[in-house]
Design a protein around this motif. Structure first.
Motif, PDB file in Angstrom:
ATOM      1  N   ALA A  88       0.844  -1.201   0.000  1.00 47.96           N
ATOM      2  CA  ALA A  88       0.000   0.000   0.000  1.00 47.96           C
ATOM      3  C   ALA A  88       0.877   1.248   0.000  1.00 47.96           C
ATOM      4  O   ALA A  88       0.584   2.234  -0.678  1.00 47.96           O
ATOM      5  N   LYS A  89       1.981   1.193   0.745  1.00 49.24           N
ATOM      6  CA  LYS A  89       2.913   2.328   0.770  1.00 49.24           C
ATOM      7  C   LYS A  89       3.463   2.589  -0.626  1.00 49.24           C
ATOM      8  O   LYS A  89       3.592   3.743  -1.053  1.00 49.24           O
ATOM      9  N   LEU A  90       3.799   1.545  -1.361  1.00 54.90           N
ATOM     10  CA  LEU A  90       4.353   1.713  -2.703  1.00 54.90           C
ATOM     11  C   LEU A  90       3.361   2.395  -3.649  1.00 54.90           C
ATOM     12  O   LEU A  90       3.763   3.142  -4.530  1.00 54.90           O
ATOM     13  N   ALA A 128      -1.983  17.559  -3.854  1.00 61.16           N
ATOM     14  CA  ALA A 128      -1.477  16.418  -4.625  1.00 61.16           C
ATOM     15  C   ALA A 128      -0.217  15.841  -3.997  1.00 61.16           C
ATOM     16  O   ALA A 128       0.047  14.646  -4.120  1.00 61.16           O
ATOM     17  N   ALA A 129       0.555  16.664  -3.315  1.00 61.17           N
ATOM     18  CA  ALA A 129       1.763  16.176  -2.650  1.00 61.17           C
ATOM     19  C   ALA A 129       1.476  15.720  -1.216  1.00 61.17           C
ATOM     20  O   ALA A 129       2.050  14.737  -0.750  1.00 61.17           O
ATOM     21  N   MET A 130       0.600  16.432  -0.527  1.00 62.41           N
ATOM     22  CA  MET A 130       0.348  16.133   0.889  1.00 62.41           C
ATOM     23  C   MET A 130      -0.399  14.822   1.113  1.00 62.41           C
ATOM     24  O   MET A 130      -0.106  14.114   2.076  1.00 62.41           O
ATOM     25  N   VAL A 131      -1.362  14.508   0.262  1.00 55.65           N
ATOM     26  CA  VAL A 131      -2.139  13.277   0.467  1.00 55.65           C
ATOM     27  C   VAL A 131      -1.230  12.045   0.447  1.00 55.65           C
ATOM     28  O   VAL A 131      -1.283  11.219   1.375  1.00 55.65           O
ATOM     29  N   PRO A 132      -0.353  11.879  -0.558  1.00 56.39           N
ATOM     30  CA  PRO A 132       0.545  10.720  -0.495  1.00 56.39           C
ATOM     31  C   PRO A 132       1.518  10.778   0.685  1.00 56.39           C
ATOM     32  O   PRO A 132       1.796   9.751   1.300  1.00 56.39           O
ATOM     33  N   MET A 133       2.020  11.977   1.008  1.00 61.84           N
ATOM     34  CA  MET A 133       2.969  12.091   2.127  1.00 61.84           C
ATOM     35  C   MET A 133       2.344  11.632   3.436  1.00 61.84           C
ATOM     36  O   MET A 133       2.940  10.842   4.178  1.00 61.84           O
ATOM     37  N   VAL A 134       1.154  12.128   3.728  1.00 60.68           N
ATOM     38  CA  VAL A 134       0.478  11.766   4.978  1.00 60.68           C
ATOM     39  C   VAL A 134       0.108  10.281   4.974  1.00 60.68           C
ATOM     40  O   VAL A 134       0.243   9.592   5.996  1.00 60.68           O
ATOM     41  N   SER A 135      -0.320   9.773   3.840  1.00 63.80           N
ATOM     42  CA  SER A 135      -0.672   8.354   3.742  1.00 63.80           C
ATOM     43  C   SER A 135       0.550   7.474   3.962  1.00 63.80           C
ATOM     44  O   SER A 135       0.470   6.459   4.665  1.00 63.80           O
ATOM     45  N   ILE A 136       1.680   7.863   3.378  1.00 66.76           N
ATOM     46  CA  ILE A 136       2.914   7.095   3.574  1.00 66.76           C
ATOM     47  C   ILE A 136       3.321   7.119   5.043  1.00 66.76           C
ATOM     48  O   ILE A 136       3.684   6.086   5.615  1.00 66.76           O
ATOM     49  N   LEU A 137       3.258   8.298   5.664  1.00 68.32           N
ATOM     50  CA  LEU A 137       3.590   8.386   7.092  1.00 68.32           C
ATOM     51  C   LEU A 137       2.679   7.498   7.931  1.00 68.32           C
ATOM     52  O   LEU A 137       3.132   6.804   8.838  1.00 68.32           O
ATOM     53  N   PHE A 138       1.389   7.526   7.634  1.00 75.00           N
ATOM     54  CA  PHE A 138       0.433   6.692   8.368  1.00 75.00           C
ATOM     55  C   PHE A 138       0.801   5.218   8.228  1.00 75.00           C
ATOM     56  O   PHE A 138       0.823   4.475   9.206  1.00 75.00           O
ATOM     57  N   LEU A 139       1.111   4.791   7.013  1.00 75.72           N
ATOM     58  CA  LEU A 139       1.421   3.381   6.782  1.00 75.72           C
ATOM     59  C   LEU A 139       2.749   2.972   7.406  1.00 75.72           C
ATOM     60  O   LEU A 139       2.870   1.899   7.992  1.00 75.72           O
ATOM     61  N   LEU A 141       4.548   4.525   9.919  1.00 69.83           N
ATOM     62  CA  LEU A 141       4.596   4.634  11.374  1.00 69.83           C
ATOM     63  C   LEU A 141       3.583   3.715  12.051  1.00 69.83           C
ATOM     64  O   LEU A 141       3.847   3.196  13.130  1.00 69.83           O
ATOM     65  N   GLY A 142       2.420   3.512  11.431  1.00 67.41           N
ATOM     66  CA  GLY A 142       1.384   2.678  12.026  1.00 67.41           C
ATOM     67  C   GLY A 142       1.517   1.203  11.700  1.00 67.41           C
ATOM     68  O   GLY A 142       1.087   0.352  12.468  1.00 67.41           O
ATOM     69  N   LYS A 143       2.106   0.904  10.548  1.00 62.64           N
ATOM     70  CA  LYS A 143       2.205  -0.482  10.071  1.00 62.64           C
ATOM     71  C   LYS A 143       0.902  -1.246  10.352  1.00 62.64           C
ATOM     72  O   LYS A 143       0.880  -2.232  11.080  1.00 62.64           O
ATOM     73  N   PRO A 144      -0.201  -0.768   9.748  1.00 61.43           N
ATOM     74  CA  PRO A 144      -1.504  -1.370  10.051  1.00 61.43           C
ATOM     75  C   PRO A 144      -1.563  -2.831   9.605  1.00 61.43           C
ATOM     76  O   PRO A 144      -0.899  -3.241   8.654  1.00 61.43           O
ATOM     77  N   ASP A 145      -2.365  -3.585  10.326  1.00 65.00           N
ATOM     78  CA  ASP A 145      -2.540  -4.995  10.004  1.00 65.00           C
ATOM     79  C   ASP A 145      -3.520  -5.101   8.841  1.00 65.00           C
ATOM     80  O   ASP A 145      -4.714  -4.895   9.001  1.00 65.00           O
ATOM     81  N   LEU A 146      -2.998  -5.377   7.682  1.00 63.23           N
ATOM     82  CA  LEU A 146      -3.834  -5.511   6.492  1.00 63.23           C
ATOM     83  C   LEU A 146      -3.963  -6.981   6.087  1.00 63.23           C
ATOM     84  O   LEU A 146      -4.082  -7.299   4.920  1.00 63.23           O
TER      85      LEU A 146
END
Length: 169
Positions: A88-90, A128-139, A141-146
């Motif tokens: 998802a990060k990729l 356009a730049a912030m949405v991917p940045m915040v999403s990458i940080l969330f993924l 730092l959180g490493k959600p269980d997918l």
């Protein structure tokens, strides 16, 4: 080799994070710099602003993006990060690269057609730049269980297959 391995991970992770700071910071600064492009200002001021955006994009942001991607690619294989959140990060890394290309396109358009071309509003480019940045940080730092997301087996482990060509020795 085992003594060298942790040092390599530290080296690549440090390079990756440092390059990401420059890349993301530049992608946040460039839309604001582009919003300053106004052909109504004096030609000297316009030239100075255009040169600053071009230099920032070509000399700072793009090399930082390349270093971030190369170091991140090395980290994939050094840490064996074959987990669902990473894929998802990729996807968001690809979106960040697309935002990078869009901002670069605007930098070129301002240079080539200063009288004709208006840049996109800063909030659109920043989004356009912030949405991917915040999403990458969330993924990251959180490493959600997918684990509920089913992925094919070939995405979850290296295949150790032969390359479709001979490797020179």
């Amino acid at each position: 080799m085992s003594d060298l391995y942790p040092g390599l991970i530290t080296l690549f992770k440090s390079a990756h994070i440092a390059a990401l700071l420059l890349w993301c910071g530049g992608l946040l600064a460039l839309p604001l710099m582009l919003s300053r492009h106004d052909p109504a200002v004096t030609p000297e001021d316009y030239k100075r602003i255009r040169r600053a955006t071009h230099t920032t994009y070509a000399i700072v942001v793009t090399p930082a993006a390349i270093i971030a991607v190369v170091a991140g690619t090395w980290l994939i294989f050094l840490t064996k990060a074959f987990v669902p959140w990473f894929y998802a990060k990729l996807v968001f890394v690809a979106a960040l690269a697309a935002a990078h290309a869009w901002i670069g396109h605007q930098v070129v358009q301002v240079a080539e057609k200063p009288d004709e071309r208006k840049t996109a509003p800063a909030f659109m480019t920043l989004s356009a730049a912030m949405v991917p940045m915040v999403s990458i940080l969330f993924l990251v730092l959180g490493k959600p269980d997918l684990n509920g997301v089913t992925l094919p087996d070939w995405l979850l482990s290296p295949r150790n297959g032969q390359l479709p060509f001979d490797v020179p020795k």
